[in-house]
Design an enzyme around this catalytic site. Sequence first.
Site, mmCIF file in Angstrom:
data_model
loop_
_atom_site.group_PDB
_atom_site.id
_atom_site.type_symbol
_atom_site.label_atom_id
_atom_site.label_comp_id
_atom_site.label_asym_id
_atom_site.label_seq_id
_atom_site.Cartn_x
_atom_site.Cartn_y
_atom_site.Cartn_z
ATOM 1 N NE ARG A 117 7.902 32.178 2.822
ATOM 2 C CZ ARG A 117 7.488 32.466 4.044
ATOM 3 N NH1 ARG A 117 6.570 33.394 4.220
ATOM 4 N NH2 ARG A 117 7.967 31.820 5.075
ATOM 5 C CE LYS B 83 14.701 34.490 26.292
ATOM 6 N NZ LYS B 83 13.491 35.200 26.652
ATOM 7 N N GLY C 108 14.061 30.559 10.461
ATOM 8 C CA GLY C 108 14.475 31.858 9.923
ATOM 9 C C GLY C 108 15.934 32.211 10.138
ATOM 10 N N GLY D 98 7.900 28.014 11.455
ATOM 11 C CA GLY D 98 7.157 27.338 12.531
ATOM 12 C C GLY D 98 6.768 25.908 12.202
#
Length: 392
Positions: free
Chosen positions: A36, A193, A350, A373
């Site tokens: 990063r 999920k 991720g 996200g």
Amino acid sequence: MGWNTLDDMDLNGKVVLTRVDINVPIEDGKVTDATRIERIKPTITDILAKGGKPVMLAHFGRPKGEVVPELSLRITVPTLEAVLGRPVTFIERPDRAAIDAAPADAVILVENTRFTSMETDNDPKMAQFLSSLGDVYCNDAFSAAHRAHASTEGVAKLLPNCAGRLMAEELGALEKALGAPERPVVAVVGGAKVSTKLDLLGNLISKTDAIVIGGGMANTFLAAQGIDVGKSLCEHDLADTARDIMKKAESAGCTLVLPVDVVVSAEFKAGAENETVAADACPADKMILDAGPKSVAQISALFETAKTVIWNGPLGAFEIEPFHKATFAAAKAAADLTKSGSLITVAGGGDTVAALNQANAADDFTYISTAGGAFLEWMEGKTLPGVAALGG
């Protein structure tokens, strides 16, 4: 695109508040992965080249509005200095006089923005304070753009603003993949999920030509068609939702691609005994842990007809061998087509980034988003406050 880049701004003699993501992993007081930090280098270098003085704003961990000494950004300074090749001045309590007093070519890092709850509350007072520290605002942290915080959204509205190099690259890549993509577009959506990917599937149905469904999610779709999935991870209570998604996809002309064969085992552990069976033939005492070779062949053939692939989530339990095979093989197929110039591939999230790295496919993808996200919310078609505030 509606936002400025560094090329549109006059930065000479200006203090440039630069929101960066340097939320890097630390072990024993050392940065263990500097990716990063490496990714912000082009922006910081360009600001300096244009005569600007970069003042970096960043969060680190989740101090929840308290001053937590072990979450001080001071720990990143040695790595920042090594990557940028120049000294970095760390300021615990920033004020404009101290910033102005620093040499014209100084690089300044301000303490963790989340040491006060005013940051996450997007408190106008904090935005006002931050804006008093600089002349121009540059956001280079796409990964924090889905949060409406004082340092990502509030301050952007108070100063002339622009996107940094990393942010502009990310937005450009995403626009190419979903905004105005080359068709056909295929999405790969995996993960455990369905419940966490409902918004994503809803948005992708209207924007893609086919969606490959993998991982535990695929079991929920198989079960919704009346197929026995044995002891597999499966959200049986979402059968109606899954059938609803299938109907919507059909009426939108979007093909949902489910596994045709699966790898099953009695236990979820490395090197577990396993066999490959048809997707509708999972034994009652076993669980589905990966897609089989026929499914991979079907996915690879689909990639060959596509122009754009967007990838979020693995096709199986890739973390443990031998249940990594489908994800790795499909990733390799996408990477090879990208390398030969026939496919644009954009991936993020991720698990996805980890899987593509392990498959040695990441380097050949057109663009890999490390934004987690923010990448997911963008794929869901949501407005990201940090992006909306730019050029606003």
